[in-house]
Scaffold this motif. Sequence first.
Motif, mmCIF file in Angstrom:
data_model
loop_
_atom_site.group_PDB
_atom_site.id
_atom_site.type_symbol
_atom_site.label_atom_id
_atom_site.label_comp_id
_atom_site.label_asym_id
_atom_site.label_seq_id
_atom_site.Cartn_x
_atom_site.Cartn_y
_atom_site.Cartn_z
ATOM 1 N N ASP A 113 0.834 -1.205 0.000
ATOM 2 C CA ASP A 113 0.000 0.000 0.000
ATOM 3 C C ASP A 113 0.868 1.255 0.000
ATOM 4 O O ASP A 113 0.614 2.205 -0.752
ATOM 5 C CB ASP A 113 -0.933 0.032 1.208
ATOM 6 C CG ASP A 113 -2.094 -0.935 1.085
ATOM 7 O OD1 ASP A 113 -2.392 -1.384 -0.042
ATOM 8 O OD2 ASP A 113 -2.710 -1.241 2.129
ATOM 9 N N LEU A 114 1.901 1.263 0.843
ATOM 10 C CA LEU A 114 2.796 2.432 0.912
ATOM 11 C C LEU A 114 3.518 2.651 -0.411
ATOM 12 O O LEU A 114 3.662 3.795 -0.862
ATOM 13 C CB LEU A 114 3.786 2.276 2.067
ATOM 14 C CG LEU A 114 3.165 2.344 3.465
ATOM 15 C CD1 LEU A 114 4.216 2.016 4.526
ATOM 16 C CD2 LEU A 114 2.540 3.703 3.722
ATOM 17 N N ALA A 115 3.948 1.567 -1.044
ATOM 18 C CA ALA A 115 4.619 1.690 -2.347
ATOM 19 C C ALA A 115 3.656 2.259 -3.388
ATOM 20 O O ALA A 115 4.031 3.121 -4.191
ATOM 21 C CB ALA A 115 5.161 0.330 -2.796
ATOM 22 N N GLU A 116 2.422 1.805 -3.357
ATOM 23 C CA GLU A 116 1.423 2.314 -4.303
ATOM 24 C C GLU A 116 1.127 3.790 -4.037
ATOM 25 O O GLU A 116 0.987 4.583 -4.964
ATOM 26 C CB GLU A 116 0.143 1.484 -4.209
ATOM 27 C CG GLU A 116 -0.928 1.889 -5.192
ATOM 28 C CD GLU A 116 -0.532 1.712 -6.646
ATOM 29 O OE1 GLU A 116 -1.068 2.472 -7.486
ATOM 30 O OE2 GLU A 116 0.306 0.845 -6.953
ATOM 31 N N ILE A 117 1.076 4.170 -2.772
ATOM 32 C CA ILE A 117 0.849 5.581 -2.411
ATOM 33 C C ILE A 117 2.009 6.433 -2.918
ATOM 34 O O ILE A 117 1.802 7.514 -3.476
ATOM 35 C CB ILE A 117 0.660 5.727 -0.884
ATOM 36 C CG1 ILE A 117 -0.678 5.101 -0.468
ATOM 37 C CG2 ILE A 117 0.733 7.187 -0.457
ATOM 38 C CD1 ILE A 117 -0.824 4.885 1.024
ATOM 39 N N GLN A 122 4.174 10.442 -6.693
ATOM 40 C CA GLN A 122 5.148 10.827 -7.721
ATOM 41 C C GLN A 122 4.453 11.186 -9.031
ATOM 42 O O GLN A 122 4.793 12.169 -9.687
ATOM 43 C CB GLN A 122 6.151 9.691 -7.957
ATOM 44 C CG GLN A 122 7.151 9.531 -6.843
ATOM 45 C CD GLN A 122 8.074 8.341 -7.055
ATOM 46 O OE1 GLN A 122 7.790 7.449 -7.839
ATOM 47 N NE2 GLN A 122 9.183 8.347 -6.339
ATOM 48 N N LYS A 123 3.434 10.400 -9.391
ATOM 49 C CA LYS A 123 2.695 10.674 -10.608
ATOM 50 C C LYS A 123 1.975 12.025 -10.514
ATOM 51 O O LYS A 123 2.008 12.835 -11.435
ATOM 52 C CB LYS A 123 1.689 9.549 -10.851
ATOM 53 C CG LYS A 123 0.859 9.713 -12.087
ATOM 54 C CD LYS A 123 -0.104 8.552 -12.247
ATOM 55 C CE LYS A 123 -0.976 8.747 -13.454
ATOM 56 N NZ LYS A 123 -1.958 7.658 -13.596
ATOM 57 N N GLY A 127 6.514 13.661 -11.314
ATOM 58 C CA GLY A 127 7.816 12.972 -11.332
ATOM 59 C C GLY A 127 7.678 11.496 -11.566
ATOM 60 O O GLY A 127 8.379 10.697 -10.989
ATOM 61 N N GLU A 128 6.727 11.124 -12.459
ATOM 62 C CA GLU A 128 6.479 9.709 -12.706
ATOM 63 C C GLU A 128 7.708 9.031 -13.290
ATOM 64 O O GLU A 128 8.379 9.567 -14.170
ATOM 65 C CB GLU A 128 5.308 9.565 -13.690
ATOM 66 C CG GLU A 128 4.864 8.145 -13.857
ATOM 67 C CD GLU A 128 3.590 8.040 -14.658
ATOM 68 O OE1 GLU A 128 3.444 7.056 -15.356
ATOM 69 O OE2 GLU A 128 2.762 8.962 -14.554
ATOM 70 N N LYS A 129 8.011 7.863 -12.744
ATOM 71 C CA LYS A 129 9.189 7.110 -13.204
ATOM 72 C C LYS A 129 8.764 5.853 -13.895
ATOM 73 O O LYS A 129 7.780 5.280 -13.670
ATOM 74 C CB LYS A 129 10.076 6.752 -12.004
ATOM 75 C CG LYS A 129 10.662 7.979 -11.369
ATOM 76 C CD LYS A 129 11.500 7.612 -10.180
ATOM 77 C CE LYS A 129 12.053 8.864 -9.538
ATOM 78 N NZ LYS A 129 12.836 8.619 -8.374
#
Length: 129
Positions: A113-117, A122-123, A127-129
């Motif tokens: 969940d934290l990674a998805e947040i 970032q998006k 700063g989307e990667k």
Amino acid sequence: MSRPSSSQPTEVELQILRVLWEQGPSTARQIHNRLSAERDTNYSTTVKMLSVMLDKKLVKRDDRVRPQVFRVAASRQQTQKSMLKDLIQNAYDGSIGSLVLQALSSEKASREDLAEIRRLLQKLEGGEK
């Protein structure tokens, strides 16, 4: 003084919507059979709830077939978005930040969940990667 009616689904109406989202278009009997597997309910109550949900435009009914078939009026995502907008306005005075902070502090979030947040932030920040 009675409470003004809401276009948002109640807990029981959400249960019916979940059945329809999972099963697709269904008769009142099919919906009732699925609900009664999880909770004690009468068929007449299911029919009454579907009638209320028609008035609230939460479901649609195909009257051309017998028995009548019910389908959702909006997708799960559309319904969740509408409910969330109301929650933000009514409980958090329009503050998305307050809602997010409360949600994150009320329960431990999983790593996933934290990674998805983080990805979403970032998006949103460009700063989307």
